[in-house]
Structure formats: C-alpha cells, structure tokens
Scaffold this active site. Structure first.
Site, PDB file in Angstrom:
ATOM      1  N   LYS A 163      -9.426   1.895  -2.639  1.00 47.44           N
ATOM      2  CA  LYS A 163      -8.545   1.453  -3.720  1.00 47.44           C
ATOM      3  C   LYS A 163      -8.846  -0.010  -4.039  1.00 47.44           C
ATOM      4  O   LYS A 163      -8.841  -0.866  -3.159  1.00 47.44           O
ATOM      5  CB  LYS A 163      -7.077   1.602  -3.338  1.00 47.44           C
ATOM      6  CG  LYS A 163      -6.115   1.080  -4.424  1.00 47.44           C
ATOM      7  CD  LYS A 163      -4.680   1.063  -3.962  1.00 47.44           C
ATOM      8  CE  LYS A 163      -4.107   2.462  -3.929  1.00 47.44           C
ATOM      9  NZ  LYS A 163      -2.637   2.442  -3.651  1.00 47.44           N
ATOM     10  N   LYS A 165      -7.706  -3.353  -6.108  1.00 43.07           N
ATOM     11  CA  LYS A 165      -6.620  -4.030  -6.797  1.00 43.07           C
ATOM     12  C   LYS A 165      -7.170  -4.696  -8.060  1.00 43.07           C
ATOM     13  O   LYS A 165      -8.134  -5.473  -8.009  1.00 43.07           O
ATOM     14  CB  LYS A 165      -5.998  -5.090  -5.899  1.00 43.07           C
ATOM     15  CG  LYS A 165      -5.197  -4.531  -4.738  1.00 43.07           C
ATOM     16  CD  LYS A 165      -3.849  -3.992  -5.184  1.00 43.07           C
ATOM     17  CE  LYS A 165      -2.996  -3.613  -3.997  1.00 43.07           C
ATOM     18  NZ  LYS A 165      -1.637  -3.148  -4.407  1.00 43.07           N
ATOM     19  N   ASP A 194      -5.388   0.030  -8.717  1.00 41.86           N
ATOM     20  CA  ASP A 194      -3.962  -0.307  -8.658  1.00 41.86           C
ATOM     21  C   ASP A 194      -3.735  -1.624  -9.384  1.00 41.86           C
ATOM     22  O   ASP A 194      -4.236  -2.667  -8.976  1.00 41.86           O
ATOM     23  CB  ASP A 194      -3.517  -0.422  -7.204  1.00 41.86           C
ATOM     24  CG  ASP A 194      -2.020  -0.668  -7.072  1.00 41.86           C
ATOM     25  OD1 ASP A 194      -1.322  -0.674  -8.105  1.00 41.86           O
ATOM     26  OD2 ASP A 194      -1.553  -0.845  -5.929  1.00 41.86           O
ATOM     27  N   ASN A 196      -0.498  -2.750 -10.210  1.00 40.47           N
ATOM     28  CA  ASN A 196       0.813  -3.331  -9.882  1.00 40.47           C
ATOM     29  C   ASN A 196       1.551  -3.858 -11.110  1.00 40.47           C
ATOM     30  O   ASN A 196       2.106  -4.956 -11.101  1.00 40.47           O
ATOM     31  CB  ASN A 196       0.677  -4.431  -8.841  1.00 40.47           C
ATOM     32  CG  ASN A 196       0.408  -3.903  -7.441  1.00 40.47           C
ATOM     33  OD1 ASN A 196      -0.570  -4.291  -6.812  1.00 40.47           O
ATOM     34  ND2 ASN A 196       1.243  -3.012  -6.954  1.00 40.47           N
ATOM     35  N   GLU A 220      -3.133   3.110 -10.923  1.00 39.84           N
ATOM     36  CA  GLU A 220      -1.758   3.100 -10.454  1.00 39.84           C
ATOM     37  C   GLU A 220      -0.958   2.018 -11.184  1.00 39.84           C
ATOM     38  O   GLU A 220      -1.368   0.860 -11.226  1.00 39.84           O
ATOM     39  CB  GLU A 220      -1.806   2.822  -8.948  1.00 39.84           C
ATOM     40  CG  GLU A 220      -0.542   3.017  -8.186  1.00 39.84           C
ATOM     41  CD  GLU A 220      -0.792   2.789  -6.701  1.00 39.84           C
ATOM     42  OE1 GLU A 220       0.065   2.158  -6.055  1.00 39.84           O
ATOM     43  OE2 GLU A 220      -1.856   3.218  -6.196  1.00 39.84           O
ATOM     44  N   ASP A 243       3.899   4.602  -8.641  1.00 39.97           N
ATOM     45  CA  ASP A 243       4.240   3.966  -7.376  1.00 39.97           C
ATOM     46  C   ASP A 243       5.596   3.295  -7.535  1.00 39.97           C
ATOM     47  O   ASP A 243       6.631   3.864  -7.208  1.00 39.97           O
ATOM     48  CB  ASP A 243       3.153   2.969  -6.978  1.00 39.97           C
ATOM     49  CG  ASP A 243       3.457   2.252  -5.664  1.00 39.97           C
ATOM     50  OD1 ASP A 243       4.513   2.507  -5.057  1.00 39.97           O
ATOM     51  OD2 ASP A 243       2.636   1.428  -5.222  1.00 39.97           O
ATOM     52  N   LYS A 266       5.674   5.687  -0.654  1.00 40.25           N
ATOM     53  CA  LYS A 266       5.890   4.667   0.359  1.00 40.25           C
ATOM     54  C   LYS A 266       7.317   4.808   0.886  1.00 40.25           C
ATOM     55  O   LYS A 266       8.264   4.327   0.263  1.00 40.25           O
ATOM     56  CB  LYS A 266       5.673   3.273  -0.226  1.00 40.25           C
ATOM     57  CG  LYS A 266       4.242   3.051  -0.717  1.00 40.25           C
ATOM     58  CD  LYS A 266       4.078   1.699  -1.390  1.00 40.25           C
ATOM     59  CE  LYS A 266       2.625   1.491  -1.821  1.00 40.25           C
ATOM     60  NZ  LYS A 266       2.427   0.259  -2.597  1.00 40.25           N
TER      61      LYS A 266
END
Length: 367
Positions: A163, A165, A194, A196, A220, A243, A266
């Site tokens: 993964k 970022k 990802d 975020n 993500e 997420d 999570k």
C-alpha cells in the site's frame, strides 16, 4: 462465567521514527491495556488505544469509559456457551454508547478469557474456518527514494500486496510515483493506494486521469468530502475503498455503498471484534473485498487483528498490519515477528510474555 475483577494499564511505546497523522507528528504510541479476570482466576488482555487524528475519543475519555464499563459488569456473566455473535454481552454492548476503542479492548479481553478457559487460541473460538496463515500487506510511506527502495525489497522477499500513501505531494508527483512503484513491483504484487481524504473532487479526477494507464487495485478514501465517492466511482470509474467513511456506520448502512471495491476494517476505529465481523459479512454481500487493517496497536491488538484476518478472507487477503513495524518496542516480550510477507496464525496466537515494566497500572479492582 462471571467477571471477578480487572486491572487497567497505560503504556507509552516509542516509534522507530516520528509518525505524522493528520498533520500532527507523534514520537510515541500511547495506549491502554485492560486485563479482565473471571471467577476462576482466568484472565484475558484487551487493548484500547484511540488513534490521534482518527479516533473521536481521547485517551483520557477512553480510560474513564473503560473503567466505568468494567466496574459496572463486575459480578455479571461475561458469556454463556460462547461470547460470539448474538450472546447477551454482545447485545448489551450494542445498547451502550461506547467509544469504538473501548468496545474493542473490552471485547478482546473477554474473548481471550473464553479462549484460555477452553484451552484454545483466539481464532479457534472466533470461527471454525480460520486460515493457518495470514498474508501481510507492506506499507510504503516517505520520500520517493525510500518508497522505491522499500517496494523493491518487498517484491524480492515475496509480498503479495503493498500500500502506497498518496496525497501529501502534488497530484502529478503522486501519479508519477505510482507509476514508478508499479514498474518496480511488477504484475505479481498488488498495488493499493491510500489518500486519507487528501483531495478535492477535482484533484481526485486529475489523479484518475494521470493514472488511467496504470495498474492498481484500489484507492482508499480519495476525497476530503466523502459524499462524492459514489459519483467519483460511477462517472469516472474510480476503484474506491472505504476506511474513514466506515467510522460510526452501522453494518447495514454499508448496503448503501455498493460502489465500493473494498472496505478497510480497523476494529479500534470501528468498535470491536463483533462489529468488524458484521461489517465484513455485509461487505461480502455487496461484492466489496473486506480486509483487516491496523491503527498502530501494540502486539496485544495486532495479535487479535491477525486472528480476524485469518477469518475474513481465510488469511488469503493481505492484511494491513505493517504499522506494527514502526514501533521500536512492544508490551510483549519477545515482540511479534511481522517481518515476513506472511505469518503463522498459531505462532502469533500462542502464549507470550507481557513486559510489565512497560506498563503503568492506573486502576486495579479486587479480583
């Protein structure tokens, strides 16, 4: 089996290097362990460690709520024939307004007591179909040079998925890095992204256009305003994973997000083991791949996540547990070995010594 007493500990573990979450730089991971003890003297550990920038509850809020919850249940039955699914304890916890990390820690402690009382390990009491090993997803974060070096190493040692970022650079720079990583890992390693929630809708569209000829499994949480995720998937073909959007969501509400290709689960942020398993079940119903992921837990929480990953997908879906390698120390001695691309569930779930020198007892009831 009735709850006889409990102890609550704080722990502060150093990171190998500073970790930046939501713009804040952390040098230590702070958390809480709870140790419940039943009337036969059998004890079980759980972890309650809110994640700064992601959890709504503070560490102090979580400690207070955990203490109040455990105190209110002393003398009460923890479970009947099983603590799983629709048992009275699960229903009672559903009715309380518990912070997600609190429920995760309390449930985990109860499940560990039940497993110990049965002479089993955690995955054996959670499911009859747990896998014997769990594939791990490598985490790529940092400078471009570092990311590419790590990607090359992970490919060479046999990781099935990594993964990356994205979102901290300019969109074009991120797109170029995705292309470089894809070249390094080749077709045999799945690439996950990802963001975020880093981008506006327009920036996300630019990224999709810049990476239209690149191979990756999903991206993500690309949008700062998640209400646009369905449109991004429907109009622009974005392969979206959820997420942060899952936080506070009831399992049945996931049925409204059929555009999702994957859901990243999570338990510290979602509210426990039973709720995570319910979300995983709904995800499979809508055709979204459920995958277990960590929130910088200690070995106590990570061990539980490995057990969950052995059940969700049978251990074949690479789990996002690479945050553990960023801890310079652990409450377990020896620490868990997550250096390989897969781990043995039985080995991780076996008994392990607790380094109590790293724990500060902040409350103890009489067991």
């Amino acid at each position: 089996m009735k709850l006889a007493g409990f102890d609550i500990y704080r722990c502060t573990l150093p990171f190998t290097e500073p970790v930046t979450l939501k713009g804040a730089q952390l040098h230590f991971r702070e958390g809480i362990l709870i140790e419940l003890t039943d009337e036969n003297g059998v004890s079980g550990l759980g972890e309650t460690s809110p994640l700064p920038g992601f959890s709504r509850e503070s560490l102090e809020d979580a400690e207070h709520q955990l203490r109040e919850l455990a105190s209110s249940l002393v003398g009460s039955s923890l479970y009947g024939d099983s603590p799983i699914s629709e048992c009275p304890l699960t229903r009672e916890l559903d009715e309380r307004e518990l912070a997600p990390s609190v429920r995760f820690g309390f449930e985990l402690s109860v499940y560990n007591i039940y497993a110990a009382s049965q002479g089993k390990v955690l995955p054996e009491v959670l499911s009859d179909g747990a896998g014997e090993s769990v594939a791990l997803n490598g985490l790529l974060i940092g400078s471009g040079v570092r990311v590419l070096d790590e990607a090359r190493r992970m490919r060479e040692v046999g990781y099935e998925a990594v993964k990356l970022k994205v979102g901290a650079r300019e969109v074009r720079e991120d797109a170029d890095l995705v292309g470089a990583v894809a070249d390094v890992i080749g077709d045999a390693v799945a690439l996950r992204l990802d963001a975020n929630r880093a981008w506006s809708f327009e920036e996300a569209v630019d990224f999709l256009r810049d990476t239209s000829d690149l191979r990756y499994e999903y991206i993500e949480e690309p949008l700062a305003e998640p209400a646009g995720l369905s449109r991004l998937a429907g109009e622009y073909g974005a392969r979206v994973a959820l997420d942060e959007s899952l936080v506070g969501m009831k399992p049945e509400d996931l049925l409204e997000h059929r555009y999702a290709r994957a859901v990243v689960l999570k338990p510290t942020l979602l509210g426990g083991i039973s709720r995570t398993l319910r979300l995983a079940s709904v995800a499979e119903r809508i055709g979204a791949a459920p995958m277990i992921s960590s929130a910088y837990e200690t070995g106590v929480g990570i061990s539980a996540l490995i057990s969950l990953a052995a059940i969700v997908g049978g251990g074949r879906t690479p789990a996002g547990l690479d945050t553990y390698r960023r801890l310079a120390a652990d409450v377990y001695e020896p620490a868990l070995d997550l250096s390989a691309p897969s781990v043995s569930v039985k080995q991780i779930s076996g008994s392990r010594g607790l380094d109590r020198s790293r724990l500060e007892c902040i409350y103890s009831s009489e067991a």
